[in-house]
Enzyme design. Sequence first.
Site, PDB file in Angstrom:
ATOM      1  N   GLN A   1       0.806  -1.214   0.000  1.00 49.36           N
ATOM      2  CA  GLN A   1       0.000   0.000   0.000  1.00 49.36           C
ATOM      3  C   GLN A   1       0.838   1.262   0.000  1.00 49.36           C
ATOM      4  O   GLN A   1       0.313   2.359  -0.189  1.00 49.36           O
ATOM      5  CB  GLN A   1      -0.960  -0.003   1.195  1.00 49.36           C
TER       6      GLN A   1
ATOM      7  N   SER B   1      -3.955  -2.728   8.999  1.00 48.92           N
ATOM      8  CA  SER B   1      -5.367  -3.021   8.803  1.00 48.92           C
ATOM      9  C   SER B   1      -6.143  -1.781   9.211  1.00 48.92           C
ATOM     10  O   SER B   1      -5.563  -0.805   9.710  1.00 48.92           O
ATOM     11  CB  SER B   1      -5.804  -4.222   9.655  1.00 48.92           C
ATOM     12  N   ALA B   2      -7.437  -1.794   8.970  1.00 51.12           N
ATOM     13  CA  ALA B   2      -8.307  -0.688   9.363  1.00 51.12           C
ATOM     14  C   ALA B   2      -7.900   0.639   8.718  1.00 51.12           C
ATOM     15  O   ALA B   2      -8.230   1.706   9.216  1.00 51.12           O
ATOM     16  CB  ALA B   2      -8.352  -0.540  10.885  1.00 51.12           C
TER      17      ALA B   2
ATOM     18  N   ARG C   1      -5.206   2.305   8.697  1.00 51.94           N
ATOM     19  CA  ARG C   1      -4.716   3.138   9.785  1.00 51.94           C
ATOM     20  C   ARG C   1      -3.274   3.597   9.654  1.00 51.94           C
ATOM     21  O   ARG C   1      -2.869   4.545  10.325  1.00 51.94           O
ATOM     22  CB  ARG C   1      -4.879   2.398  11.120  1.00 51.94           C
ATOM     23  N   GLN C   2      -2.449   2.961   8.825  1.00 55.25           N
ATOM     24  CA  GLN C   2      -1.012   3.189   8.905  1.00 55.25           C
ATOM     25  C   GLN C   2      -0.585   4.589   8.476  1.00 55.25           C
ATOM     26  O   GLN C   2       0.306   5.182   9.086  1.00 55.25           O
ATOM     27  CB  GLN C   2      -0.245   2.137   8.100  1.00 55.25           C
ATOM     28  N   THR C   3      -1.183   5.161   7.436  1.00 47.65           N
ATOM     29  CA  THR C   3      -0.790   6.517   7.029  1.00 47.65           C
ATOM     30  C   THR C   3      -1.003   7.502   8.160  1.00 47.65           C
ATOM     31  O   THR C   3      -0.132   8.326   8.458  1.00 47.65           O
ATOM     32  CB  THR C   3      -1.566   6.964   5.782  1.00 47.65           C
TER      33      THR C   3
ATOM     34  N   GLY D   1      -6.941   3.150   2.045  1.00 45.51           N
ATOM     35  CA  GLY D   1      -6.766   1.781   1.561  1.00 45.51           C
ATOM     36  C   GLY D   1      -8.074   1.051   1.317  1.00 45.51           C
ATOM     37  O   GLY D   1      -8.487   0.810   0.180  1.00 45.51           O
ATOM     38  N   GLU D   2      -8.750   0.682   2.397  1.00 42.42           N
ATOM     39  CA  GLU D   2      -9.995  -0.073   2.265  1.00 42.42           C
ATOM     40  C   GLU D   2     -11.145   0.724   1.634  1.00 42.42           C
ATOM     41  O   GLU D   2     -11.969   0.143   0.910  1.00 42.42           O
ATOM     42  CB  GLU D   2     -10.410  -0.612   3.637  1.00 42.42           C
TER      43      GLU D   2
END
Length: 332
Positions: free
Chosen positions: A48, A86-87, A89-91, A288-289
């Site tokens: 991602q 997941s979720a 959230r990373q950015t 992402g999602e």
Amino acid sequence: MKKKGRGMATIMFGYGYGEGFPDYSHASIELTDDEKILVKTAAADVGQGVLTVITQVAAEVLKVDINKVKVIQGDTHKTKNSGSTSATRQTTFSGNAVKMASEDLLGKIYYYTSLEFKSNYPELGIKDGTVFLNENPDKKISIWELKKLVENKGESLKGEATYFPPTYAPNPENGQSDLLYVAYTFMTQIIDVEVDTVTGVVEVKDVYTALDCGKAINPINVEGQIEGGTAQGIGMALMEETVIKEGITLNPNMTGYLVPTSLDVPKFHSILVENEDSIGPFGAKGIGEPTTIAASPAIADAIYNAIGVRFYELPITPEKIIAALKEKENCD
């Protein structure tokens, strides 16, 4: 006969774990002897592009070329927890942790340089790894030279931070919450399809996307997420079906379980709406999602627009379309 149809869907997505669950990311940053800036994070890049985001964030805060930034990723001996990838959230979470750690390091750089130059903070500037006096740019020192001076004093030049925003569980009586998720991403897609009324095959022709991404730290990455997420949504809408009989999966391989290939990818027309959100680094949002969600309802809507049949179960396979058209013909 091929019939054309157009459908639209709009989605919102609350990202991060949310609902009061503890959710945080930790990061640290330091200068190396080979004149690089080393970022340590446990954030997992699974395609991602979070490492690209982290690199750009650190380079932007410290005003260095991105080639000066190296990342140690996911080494349990050298990194602390950054939460799961997941979720969406990373950015926001790891991006903010790296931004805060970089700012912590930048503050120390200014502090130690002001001691060396016998100056005050506002009198200093930084560019390309060099700190200088604004009124006398010839008086300067590289941050790596500064690192050695600091270490000779028995101290260190490092930055560290944890990003840990609060969220709150919903009220069980009304489902409301003061802050259920850290922020929300919004997206609208308009999708054009062609439906072959003889074979039942649906071809996705064009996808028009408007994505509220906050701030596109890397616009090419964001467009790539739109395209990859939409391709997954196409698979969900038209192809991907697990067939189970008496507890046994009858299509356990890629021969029977179909997924989109490059030949199924449509033309993309994407608009990035940079409605900056104050939560993420420089206003960025997680995307992402959310990019997978709108495609399926938009395609279902487009099929209805093309052939006048509404489907309520996915995937919408050729067999289902042919059967529905026969039933519609008999009813007519």
